[in-house]
Write an enzyme that holds these catalytic residues in place. Structure first.
Site: not given
Ligand code: IPE
Ligand code: IPE
Ligand code: MG
Length: 243
Positions: A20, A22-23, A25, A37, A67-68, A191, A197
């Site tokens: 978790d 990536n966004g 970052w 990503h 859920e993604n 995590r 969570r």
């Molecule tokens: C959990 O991360 C799923 C993955 C890392 C693939 P999310 O970013 O989707 O989780 P939430 O929405 O913060 O709970």
């Molecule tokens: C995890 O990074 C990758 C996926 C859930 C696919 P996020 O994309 O959730 O990164 P944040 O949580 O928005 O920083």
């Molecule tokens: Mg995330």
């Protein structure tokens, strides 16, 4: 970690990682989320190889949850492209016999994924099924609740055809019908990114897992961070409800 450090601890057999951050970052660098990503996929390669060299037997990487799919189509498309590219690369390397003895296994609902990704994944699973250094579970279109539901449906089918009586269903039956059938439960779940969570990760298997959190965003996660998690893990006292 040094050989000496390694000899002084008990390595976890199975490590789960919720990749978790990536966004955030990408945002912190003024980049598109998709760039985060991509950077996360590079970190995955590094950590996966490092864990195999260390002697970890099972690694589960949470890459895309059930859920993604709620994310903007552009982002989902970019993530799927990263999966395609990675699977092509892993399949090509397999031909060159460069893979580090990694056995790949998809955990997640195949029926919800694009057909070409499923077939690339099937090729990788079949082509690496004889490898025995480390099992890499790729959790793509994975949800812990969905996985338990999948298991329950398979058990219900056995009850319906008369091969299993409702009163005879055991916890082992549920485990044996999960995507991780036959594998040990994760000893530790990592995590990064400062979230505390599970986000639907390995709900059944995590019953007695140790949790390890870090504020580091996944693209910045290094082998030293993995070492830190393992050292902390090795100092934990797991009681499983006993004394
Ligand atoms: C959990 O991360 C799923 C993955 C890392 C693939 P999310 O970013 O989707 O989780 P939430 O929405 O913060 O709970
Ligand atoms: C995890 O990074 C990758 C996926 C859930 C696919 P996020 O994309 O959730 O990164 P944040 O949580 O928005 O920083
Ligand atoms: Mg995330």
């Amino acid at each position: 970690m040094t050989q000496e450090e390694k000899n002084s601890i008990t390595l976890p057999k199975h490590i789960g990682v919720i990749m978790d951050g990536n966004g955030r970052w990408a945002k912190s660098r003024g980049l598109e989320r998709s760039e985060g990503h991509k950077a996360g996929a590079d970190t995955f390669r590094t950590i996966c190889n490092y864990a195999a060299d260390l002697g970890i037997e099972y690694m589960t990487f949470y890459a895309f949850s059930t859920e993604n799919w709620k994310r903007p189509p552009k982002e989902v498309k970019a993530i799927m492209k990263i999966f395609r590219d990675y699977l092509d690369e892993a399949n090509a390397r397999q031909g060159e016999n460069e893979q580090r003895g990694l056995k790949f296994h998809l955990i997640g609902e195949k029926s919800g994924l694009p057909g070409d990704i499923v077939s690339k994944m099937d090729t990788l699973e079949k082509g690496t099924s004889d490898k025995n250094v480390m099992t890499v579970n790729l959790a793509i279109n994975y949800g812990g609740r969905d996985e338990i539901l999948h298991s329950v449906k398979r058990i219900a089918a056995k009850v319906k055809d008369g091969s299993l009586k409702p009163g005879d269903i055991t916890e082992d039956d549920i485990s044996a019908n999960l995507f991780t059938a036959g594998q040990p439960d994760p000893d530790i779940i990592i995590r990064p990114s400062g979230e505390y969570r599970l986000s639907n990760f390995m709900l059944w298997q995590a019953a007695y897992s140790e949790f390890w959190y870090s504020d580091v965003l996944w693209p910045d996660f290094t082998p030293d961070d993995l070492d830190r998690a393992i050292f902390d893990y090795s100092r934990r006292n797991r009681r499983y409800g006993g004394v």
